[in-house]
Design a protein around this motif. Structure first.
Motif, PDB file in Angstrom:
ATOM      1  N   LEU A  21      26.881  47.457   3.639  1.00 53.00           N
ATOM      2  CA  LEU A  21      27.353  47.437   2.262  1.00 53.00           C
ATOM      3  C   LEU A  21      28.007  48.755   1.882  1.00 53.00           C
ATOM      4  N   TRP A  22      29.245  48.674   1.483  1.00 53.61           N
ATOM      5  CA  TRP A  22      29.983  49.861   1.044  1.00 53.61           C
ATOM      6  C   TRP A  22      29.875  50.973   2.070  1.00 53.61           C
ATOM      7  N   LEU A  23      29.728  50.615   3.337  1.00 48.11           N
ATOM      8  CA  LEU A  23      29.502  51.627   4.366  1.00 48.11           C
ATOM      9  C   LEU A  23      30.543  51.576   5.462  1.00 48.11           C
ATOM     10  N   GLY A  24      31.136  50.429   5.736  1.00 45.36           N
ATOM     11  CA  GLY A  24      32.082  50.352   6.838  1.00 45.36           C
ATOM     12  C   GLY A  24      32.372  48.908   7.145  1.00 45.36           C
ATOM     13  N   ALA A  25      33.058  48.665   8.238  1.00 43.11           N
ATOM     14  CA  ALA A  25      33.528  47.325   8.531  1.00 43.11           C
ATOM     15  C   ALA A  25      32.464  46.524   9.251  1.00 43.11           C
ATOM     16  N   ILE A 108      29.076  42.070   0.711  1.00 43.43           N
ATOM     17  CA  ILE A 108      29.379  43.175  -0.201  1.00 43.43           C
ATOM     18  C   ILE A 108      29.834  44.358   0.642  1.00 43.43           C
ATOM     19  N   ASN A 109      31.132  44.640   0.602  1.00 50.18           N
ATOM     20  CA  ASN A 109      31.666  45.645   1.515  1.00 50.18           C
ATOM     21  C   ASN A 109      32.997  46.184   0.998  1.00 50.18           C
ATOM     22  N   ALA A 110      33.301  47.414   1.403  1.00 48.32           N
ATOM     23  CA  ALA A 110      34.606  48.031   1.168  1.00 48.32           C
ATOM     24  C   ALA A 110      34.818  49.064   2.256  1.00 48.32           C
ATOM     25  N   PHE A 111      36.060  49.262   2.651  1.00 52.87           N
ATOM     26  CA  PHE A 111      36.357  50.255   3.677  1.00 52.87           C
ATOM     27  C   PHE A 111      37.834  50.612   3.611  1.00 52.87           C
ATOM     28  N   ALA A 112      38.188  51.654   4.344  1.00 53.64           N
ATOM     29  CA  ALA A 112      39.567  52.134   4.333  1.00 53.64           C
ATOM     30  C   ALA A 112      40.020  52.438   5.748  1.00 53.64           C
ATOM     31  N   VAL A 120      38.484  45.502  -0.120  1.00 52.83           N
ATOM     32  CA  VAL A 120      37.325  45.216  -0.965  1.00 52.83           C
ATOM     33  C   VAL A 120      37.035  43.729  -0.860  1.00 52.83           C
ATOM     34  N   THR A 121      35.788  43.347  -0.654  1.00 54.79           N
ATOM     35  CA  THR A 121      35.431  41.938  -0.594  1.00 54.79           C
ATOM     36  C   THR A 121      35.171  41.387  -1.990  1.00 54.79           C
ATOM     37  N   ARG A 122      35.341  40.088  -2.130  1.00 62.33           N
ATOM     38  CA  ARG A 122      35.031  39.466  -3.415  1.00 62.33           C
ATOM     39  C   ARG A 122      33.536  39.553  -3.709  1.00 62.33           C
ATOM     40  N   GLY A 123      32.702  39.645  -2.665  1.00 64.70           N
ATOM     41  CA  GLY A 123      31.272  39.818  -2.884  1.00 64.70           C
ATOM     42  C   GLY A 123      30.968  41.127  -3.576  1.00 64.70           C
ATOM     43  N   LEU A 124      31.699  42.184  -3.224  1.00 69.58           N
ATOM     44  CA  LEU A 124      31.510  43.477  -3.877  1.00 69.58           C
ATOM     45  C   LEU A 124      31.995  43.425  -5.320  1.00 69.58           C
ATOM     46  N   LEU A 221      25.578  51.896  -6.833  1.00 71.69           N
ATOM     47  CA  LEU A 221      24.674  52.105  -5.707  1.00 71.69           C
ATOM     48  C   LEU A 221      23.281  51.576  -6.019  1.00 71.69           C
ATOM     49  N   THR A 222      22.852  51.693  -7.259  1.00 68.54           N
ATOM     50  CA  THR A 222      21.562  51.134  -7.653  1.00 68.54           C
ATOM     51  C   THR A 222      21.574  49.615  -7.528  1.00 68.54           C
ATOM     52  N   ALA A 223      22.657  48.988  -7.985  1.00 61.67           N
ATOM     53  CA  ALA A 223      22.789  47.536  -7.852  1.00 61.67           C
ATOM     54  C   ALA A 223      22.795  47.129  -6.388  1.00 61.67           C
ATOM     55  N   LEU A 224      23.435  47.933  -5.563  1.00 64.24           N
ATOM     56  CA  LEU A 224      23.472  47.687  -4.124  1.00 64.24           C
ATOM     57  C   LEU A 224      22.071  47.727  -3.533  1.00 64.24           C
ATOM     58  N   ASN A 225      21.291  48.723  -3.914  1.00 59.83           N
ATOM     59  CA  ASN A 225      19.938  48.871  -3.411  1.00 59.83           C
ATOM     60  C   ASN A 225      19.072  47.685  -3.829  1.00 59.83           C
ATOM     61  N   ARG A 226      19.216  47.241  -5.069  1.00 62.70           N
ATOM     62  CA  ARG A 226      18.452  46.097  -5.548  1.00 62.70           C
ATOM     63  C   ARG A 226      18.845  44.814  -4.817  1.00 62.70           C
ATOM     64  N   THR A 227      20.128  44.708  -4.475  1.00 65.33           N
ATOM     65  CA  THR A 227      20.584  43.537  -3.730  1.00 65.33           C
ATOM     66  C   THR A 227      19.974  43.501  -2.342  1.00 65.33           C
ATOM     67  N   ILE A 228      19.903  44.650  -1.690  1.00 62.17           N
ATOM     68  CA  ILE A 228      19.284  44.728  -0.371  1.00 62.17           C
ATOM     69  C   ILE A 228      17.831  44.289  -0.455  1.00 62.17           C
ATOM     70  N   GLN A 229      17.105  44.775  -1.438  1.00 62.18           N
ATOM     71  CA  GLN A 229      15.699  44.411  -1.596  1.00 62.18           C
ATOM     72  C   GLN A 229      15.550  42.925  -1.883  1.00 62.18           C
ATOM     73  N   LEU A 230      16.452  42.376  -2.687  1.00 58.06           N
ATOM     74  CA  LEU A 230      16.396  40.950  -2.978  1.00 58.06           C
ATOM     75  C   LEU A 230      16.654  40.126  -1.727  1.00 58.06           C
ATOM     76  N   LYS A 231      17.600  40.571  -0.913  1.00 57.23           N
ATOM     77  CA  LYS A 231      17.904  39.866   0.330  1.00 57.23           C
ATOM     78  C   LYS A 231      16.723  39.886   1.289  1.00 57.23           C
ATOM     79  N   GLN A 232      15.946  40.946   1.232  1.00 54.11           N
ATOM     80  CA  GLN A 232      14.805  41.078   2.132  1.00 54.11           C
ATOM     81  C   GLN A 232      13.531  40.501   1.528  1.00 54.11           C
ATOM     82  N   GLY A 233      13.679  39.690   0.519  1.00 49.12           N
ATOM     83  CA  GLY A 233      12.530  39.044  -0.065  1.00 49.12           C
ATOM     84  C   GLY A 233      11.657  39.959  -0.881  1.00 49.12           C
TER      85      GLY A 233
END
Length: 487
Positions: A21-25, A108-112, A120-124, A221-233
């Motif tokens: 997420l927001w880290l690379g391809a 959820i991703n973006a890269f350059a 930028v993905t539509r998920g992001l 970044l906070t929303a990203l962190n919460r999404t990761i936790q939600l994905k991991q149950g």
């Protein structure tokens, strides 16, 4: 895969697509949709990259294809272009040419790329709540380009590889060469983490200089962190290992807040929330039905023509190569995929060929699932117990694996799950509709009113709160606009 490696895959699989997420391809195989990227307007005298156009175009096409093609969302693409243009003018390299592409992926991703192509993905975009949050992501990626991070990393990789090869081959010292190679991996990991934090800090400065809210980076970044936790149950991701190429999200949030505070107190800049929400109204959300979706407690895959019931207590993640699932406590995992089989190969032989750990003869049997031939097996690892099945439907062979932590046998749930696998009718396939974002006003302060309208696989309240950047217990502002997921 052996038992330990198998459960590692199951454990990691629930956050496939979020791991970068927001880290690379993070590449996925999907079809290309031919839509031209939106180019940022630059002065005619601005320098252009020369000599690498053909290779760069090839890289662009591969990336776009691997992320599902370009999304057809003109309003979002226009907004991304305008945001990028505004950021470029406020950056250290206002003469740099950029092109931004909206990718049709729920990841959820973006890269350059070093050439100035931004993705930028539509998920992001769906996770963001205003223009300043998307601008924070783009500013971070622009910083990678202006700071020449890709070039610097490539040079370090080449130098590290050359040194280890010379020591191993020329000096005839393979042990030292291997040691140096391992040490270079640690150096590269540290280098990447430093690059990410540097890009975060530079991005916040550019964000503020462009007139956006500098605290938007920490919010996203906070929303990203919460999404990761939600994905991991609901479980914690934990600290990154020593070879992680990016700093932990919590570390990045803290650093982004410090960078924003150096600029000023909260309340600076604009977030342009209303225009942003208007642009994303109707944006596709989640997986495309053609790739398999969960509806009414069933995973349905129209392209494969099959469906199965989601076991009670499991949350599913549909990845490019498999469907993976986990329970909230992480004590049970599952995997469903399609496997290659040699012509005439028996199903029990297929299970043995695709599972390198030993199989318990007491748990092996042949049978049928809804009239389709099937083979079943049991494997006991050190920390997990596995139930496996190979089921042939038409010309395709599917594998179903359920794992339980420790010596607990998941057989009852496994048998119920495998018994639910079957073919679907064309009418079922035709009835599936893609989900999308809908921007609606809150009828009152209670979030239940909107959460119950969410068309999601599970935990609608949690997903509504994360999607809108709200904490549990928060009250809505009547008549204020919020995001929900509908068909």
């Amino acid at each position: 895969m052996d038992a330990n490696r198998g459960i590692d895959r199951l454990r990691r699989g629930v956050c496939v697509g979020l791991a970068t997420l927001w880290l690379g391809a993070c590449v996925a195989e999907r079809a290309t949709t031919a839509v031209a990227p939106a180019a940022v307007r630059v002065p005619a005298e601005a320098p252009r990259t020369t000599g690498r156009e053909r290779a760069a175009d090839a890289d662009h096409l591969k990336l776009v294809s691997s992320f599902g093609g370009e999304a057809k969302a003109p309003a979002v693409t226009r907004l991304l272009t305008e945001i990028t243009d505004r950021l470029v003018q406020a950056s250290d390299r206002p003469d740099q040419a950029y092109a931004v592409t909206l990718l049709d992926s729920p990841v959820i991703n973006a890269f350059a790329l070093p050439t100035g192509r931004l993705y930028v993905t539509r998920g992001l975009v769906a996770l963001a709540n205003d223009s300043s949050e998307v601008a924070a992501v783009l500013a971070h990626e622009i910083a990678h380009v202006t700071l020449n991070h890709a070039t610097a990393r490539s040079e370090l990789e080449l130098r590290s590889a050359l040194v280890s090869k010379v020591v191993a081959d020329v000096l005839n010292d393979p042990d030292t060469g291997a040691q140096l190679k391992n040490q270079s991996r640690f150096a590269l990991a540290r280098f990447s983490r430093e690059q990410e934090l540097e890009a975060d800090a530079a991005g916040v400065k550019t964000l503020a200089a462009a007139g956006y809210d500098p605290f938007a980076a920490s919010r996203f970044l906070t929303a990203l962190n919460r999404t990761i936790q939600l994905k991991q149950g609901g479980g914690s991701r934990g600290e990154p290992d020593m070879l992680a190429s990016h700093p932990g999200t919590t570390e990045r949030v803290a650093a982004a807040i410090r960078a924003a505070r150096k600029i000023g107190a909260p309340g600076l800049g604009t977030d342009d929330r209303s225009r942003f929400l208007a642009a994303i109204d109707g944006l596709a959300y989640g997986d495309s039905p053609r790739d398999g979706v969960v509806r009414a407690g069933r995973f349905i895959h129209p392209s494969l023509g099959i469906a199965f019931a989601v076991p009670e207590g499991f949350s599913l993640e549909n990845t490019r190569s498999a469907v993976l699932g986990t329970t909230a406590d992480g004590n049970r995992r599952l995997l469903f995929d399609q496997i290659e089989a040699k012509e005439g190969q028996a199903l029990d032989a297929i299970l043995k060929a695709t599972w390198n750990d030993s199989l318990d003869p007491a748990g092996s049997s042949l049978g049928e699932v809804n009239g389709h031939p099937a083979a079943f097996a049991l494997s006991r690892g050190k920390d997990w117990t596995f139930r496996l099945a190979a089921i042939r439907i038409g010309d395709a062979t599917y594998r179903m694996i359920m794992a339980a932590k420790g010596s607990a046998d998941p057989n009852a749930a496994f048998q119920s799950w495998t018994a639910s696998l079957g073919e679907i009718t064309p009418e079922v396939s035709a009835s599936l509709r893609p989900t999308h974002l809908q921007i609606v006003p809150a009828p009152g302060p209670n979030p239940d009113d909107l959460a119950r309208r969410m068309v999601v696989a599970d935990r609608p309240m949690d997903r509504f709160l994360v999607l809108n950047g709200l904490e549990r217990g928060a009250q809505l502002t009547p008549a204020r606009s919020y995001k929900i997921v509908t068909e």
